[in-house]
Design an enzyme around this catalytic site. Structure first.
Site, PDB file in Angstrom:
ATOM      1  CG  HIS A 219      41.068  45.101  36.589  1.00 19.45           C
ATOM      2  ND1 HIS A 219      40.660  44.380  35.536  1.00 19.45           N
ATOM      3  CD2 HIS A 219      41.116  46.135  36.138  1.00 19.45           C
ATOM      4  CE1 HIS A 219      40.628  45.356  34.199  1.00 19.45           C
ATOM      5  NE2 HIS A 219      40.899  46.272  34.566  1.00 19.45           N
TER       6      HIS A 219
ATOM      7  CE  LYS B  90      39.946  41.442  40.002  1.00 20.06           C
ATOM      8  NZ  LYS B  90      39.856  40.204  39.031  1.00 20.06           N
TER       9      LYS B  90
ATOM     10  CE1 TYR C 261      36.702  42.225  35.021  1.00 24.74           C
ATOM     11  CE2 TYR C 261      35.379  42.797  37.144  1.00 24.74           C
ATOM     12  CZ  TYR C 261      36.684  42.312  36.430  1.00 24.74           C
ATOM     13  OH  TYR C 261      37.870  42.411  37.215  1.00 24.74           O
TER      14      TYR C 261
ATOM     15  CG  ASN D 232      42.064  37.208  39.484  1.00 23.58           C
ATOM     16  OD1 ASN D 232      41.246  38.271  40.130  1.00 23.58           O
ATOM     17  ND2 ASN D 232      42.050  36.858  38.279  1.00 23.58           N
TER      18      ASN D 232
ATOM     19  CD  GLU E 195      39.609  48.616  32.202  1.00 23.30           C
ATOM     20  OE1 GLU E 195      39.476  47.662  31.579  1.00 23.30           O
ATOM     21  OE2 GLU E 195      40.781  48.752  32.880  1.00 23.30           O
TER      22      GLU E 195
END
Ligand code: GTP
Ligand code: MG
Length: 138
Positions: free
Chosen positions: A115, A9, A49, A112, A126
């Site tokens: 993913h 990320k 998302y 964070n 995905e």
């Protein structure tokens, strides 16, 4: 053997942590069989998302995921989906186990660092959202 989908990320790419995250992934026995650095569009992030679209943090999440480049990856290995969830650690880094990517590098529950798909079914969806078959070399 199984495949899962991973994203490094923006908080991690911004701090130049791509290599360090990849070292944890590879040390865990997962093979990076596809990888590219991209700037996610708002539309891509919103689609990715979509499941969280009613959550109060959705706007912030889309904003964050488009705030800098990300590295999208396909990881391969035995039980790759559950193994990578273990390697990532808990969503909130304060609750993540020692040695996990989020314990080592994540800054907050929002930012964070990584993913990972939460099921084999979602992994397939995905992966297909970001990679064509010929980009994955096992
Ligand atoms: P992913 O692998 O990114 O899907 O994380 P996860 O499966 O551990 O968590 P979840 O699917 O529940 O949430 C998706 C992402 O939304 C998280 O990784 C965070 O980046 C973000 N997120 C979750 N909860 C919060 C929150 O309370 N605040 C903010 N700002 N972001 C959150
Ligand atoms: Mg999730």
């Amino acid at each position: 053997t199984e495949r899962t989908f991973s994203i490094i990320k923006p908080d991690a790419t911004r701090r130049n942590l791509t290599g360090k995250v990849n070292a944890v992934i590879e040390d865990a026995g997962l093979r990076i069989v596809a990888q590219k650095r991209i700037q996610m569009s708002r539309a891509q992030a919103e689609k990715f998302y979509e499941i969280h679209s009613e959550r109060p943090f959705f706007g912030e999440l889309v904003e964050f995921m488009t705030s800098a480049p990300v590295v999208v990856q396909v990881l391969e290995g035995e039980s790759a989906v559950t193994k990578y969830r273990e390697v990532m650690g808990a969503t909130n880094p304060a609750q993540a186990a020692e040695g996990t990517i989020r314990k080592l590098y994540a800054e907050s529950v929002g930012e964070n660092s990584v993913h990972g798909s939460d099921s084999l079914e979602n992994a397939k969806l995905e992966i297909a959202q970001f990679f064509s078959d010929d980009e994955i070399v096992g």
